[in-house]
Design an enzyme around this catalytic site. Structure first.
Site, short mmCIF file in Angstrom:
data_model
loop_
_atom_site.label_atom_id
_atom_site.label_comp_id
_atom_site.label_asym_id
_atom_site.label_seq_id
_atom_site.Cartn_x
_atom_site.Cartn_y
_atom_site.Cartn_z
N ASP A 58 -2.97 -10.59 -2.78
CA ASP A 58 -3.51 -10.18 -1.48
C ASP A 58 -5.00 -9.85 -1.65
OD1 ASP A 58 -2.09 -8.88 1.25
OD2 ASP A 58 -4.01 -7.95 0.73
N HIS B 252 -6.48 -7.39 -0.48
CA HIS B 252 -6.60 -5.94 -0.66
C HIS B 252 -5.90 -5.52 -1.97
CE1 HIS B 252 -6.60 -6.67 3.77
NE2 HIS B 252 -7.69 -5.91 3.69
N HIS C 172 0.82 -1.23 0.00
CA HIS C 172 0.00 0.00 0.00
C HIS C 172 0.85 1.27 0.00
CE1 HIS C 172 -3.60 -2.33 0.39
NE2 HIS C 172 -3.22 -2.86 1.54
N ASP D 283 -4.43 -13.17 2.78
CA ASP D 283 -5.71 -12.81 3.41
C ASP D 283 -6.94 -13.07 2.55
OD1 ASP D 283 -4.66 -10.80 1.87
OD2 ASP D 283 -4.63 -9.29 3.46
#
Ligand SMILES: [Zn+2]
Ligand SMILES: [Zn+2]
Length: 456
Positions: free
Chosen positions: A149, A151, A110, A238
């Site tokens: 991931d 996200h 991120h 995740d």
């Protein structure tokens, strides 16, 4: 010749945490360590463990504009996490190992080009630092990053959005249902790198079957066309069905099967917050897959059996896969001016929120549209912390492949900004010469960092 072993670096970063009870904490890796140890994997001749090493401040400055400086955004743990990936990359390139897994934290995907603070548990982007290092030190040009991931890898996307030589593919839970709220199919890269960014948002609740439909019908065909010299997997765990932050239903087996299809040179750990029920199994399965060992018996103790997927959601994903594949196949035939307009610069206005550090950043990013190179980039960025304290900076980035005219214009833009009172800090990152300049207005002080010449 590539070696036969799989390299492993294990770094749980005991002394770094956002807070003691935060989901991104050292226990994330301790159960994995136990599992790998109990299975006797470290004794296998196919696995070679390495001690971690530090990335340099210069490695970070080659990739990011850290406000006010690199040292204020990173701790030793960040430099070790990034450095571990660099160390494994060196071993892959030299042929000592065939591939590697950096089981490290803190994560990085991120973290964007400009860094005012921590967002999504990340300060600096381990994979992006690795890409720039591979280009600088090993002359590797075409690189693919596949982000698995839950996200969206918005930081990695931001850094390579205008780079035609870096393909970024991210599949993740639909941004309307999860942090950071981006990663939609229309985010395809800038005018000079159209379709070098591919996003596949997945509706919540889908499992391995749809996961592998996307891999087989979109990701692998694109990679076969792009022919990267180096493949990096931003390995977030995740998407697992037990993860407390995500709502997907992938299994350890699904991840391992993906790894064996993708054949990444390097997997770098990102998220994954089910520290007992998912991470030990997923990480072990990925490691076995990298090493070419049997992962079929790695099974979560509470595995609920095959997931029943919602047929409407599955068919939505299949339609999206078809559309994205068409975009990819037509990437060189489309009318770029129709999408991006004309003019010497392409501009993007961005608002970026740092959830961990509570900073609101506003950016104006401008890319020089150059017929001979990817063009230099400028970013005018203001980060507001709380209600009173703000920092405005001006950043200039010269790409590796810069032409002489863009390089000269970029240096002019840097000098001009140094004369403007509105900016507290002005930066110039010249990737073509591996030189980084940072100007601090208050003290009228300039810091210059030059990397070692290639071959030294
Ligand atoms: Zn994540
Ligand atoms: Zn140019």
């Amino acid at each position: 010749m590539r070696g036969k072993k799989t390299g492993l670096v294990f770094f749980p970063a005991f002394d770094w945490a956002i807070s003691p009870t935060h989901p991104e904490r050292e226990e994330r890796l301790l159960y994995t360590r136990d599992q790998i140890f109990e299975e006797g994997v470290l004794d296998l001749p196919q696995i070679k463990e390495y001690a971690p090493r530090l990335a340099t401040v210069h490695d970070v400055a080659r990739t990011h504009f850290c406000v006010p400086r690199v040292q204020s955004q990173v701790t030793e743990a960040h430099l070790i996490a990034a450095g571990s990936a660099l160390l494994l990359a060196d071993a892959v390139v030299s042929g000592e190992i065939k591939n590697g897994f950096a089981l490290v934290r803190p994560p990085g995907h991120h973290a964007m080009r400009v860094v005012h603070g921590n967002r999504g548990f990340c300060n600096i982007n381990n994979e992006a630092i690795l890409v720039e290092y591979l280009r600088r030190h090993h002359g590797i040009r075409r690189i693919a990053i596949v982000d698995s991931d839950v996200h969206h890898g918005d930081g990695t996307q931001d850094i390579f959005y205008h780079d035609p030589d870096v393909l970024f593919i991210s599949f993740h839970q639909d941004g309307r249902t999860i942090y950071p709220g981006t990663g939609f199919p229309h985010e395809l890269g800038g005018p000079g790198a159209y379709a070098r960014t591919i996003n596949i948002p997945l509706p919540p609740g889908l499992g391995d079957e749809t996961f592998h439909y996307v891999v087989d019908n979109l990701i692998l065909p694109i990679l076969r066309d792009f022919q990267p010299e180096f493949i990096i997997n931003s390995a977030g765990q995740d998407n697992h069905y037990t993860d407390p932050l995500g709502s997907m239903r992938f299994t350890a087996w699904g991840y391992a099967e993906f790894t064996s299809k993708l054949k990444p040179h390097l997997a770098v750990l990102e998220g994954g917050y089910a520290i007992e029920t998912a991470l030990p199994y997923v990480n072990l399965a990925i490691l076995l897959a990298l090493a070419g060992l049997d992962y079929s018996r790695v099974r979560e103790p509470d595995w609920p059996g095959a997931v029943k997927e919602n047929p409407d959601r599955v068919s939505r994903v299949k339609r999206m896969v078809d559309q994205l594949l068409r975009v990819w196949e037509e990437r060189d035939n489309i009318d770029i001016e129709k999408i991006f307009g004309r003019g010497p610069f392409y501009e993007r206005q961005k608002k970026i929120f740092y959830d961990t550090d509570y900073i609101e950043e506003e950016q104006l990013e401008r890319v020089r549209r150059c017929p001979s190179c990817p063009g230099y980039i400028t970013v005018d960025s203001q980060g507001v912390r709380g209600y009173s304290y703000s920092t405005r900076v001006f950043c200039v980035s010269v790409p590796f492949q810069a032409c002489g005219a863009c390089q000269a214009e970029a240096y002019d833009a840097y000098e001009r900004a140094k004369g403007l009172d509105v900016y507290q800090y002005v930066y110039l990152q010249d990737k073509s010469t591996d030189t980084f300049f940072s100007f601090e207005r208050d003290k009228k002080r300039e810091w210059v960092s030059e990397g070692p010449k290639v071959g030294e």
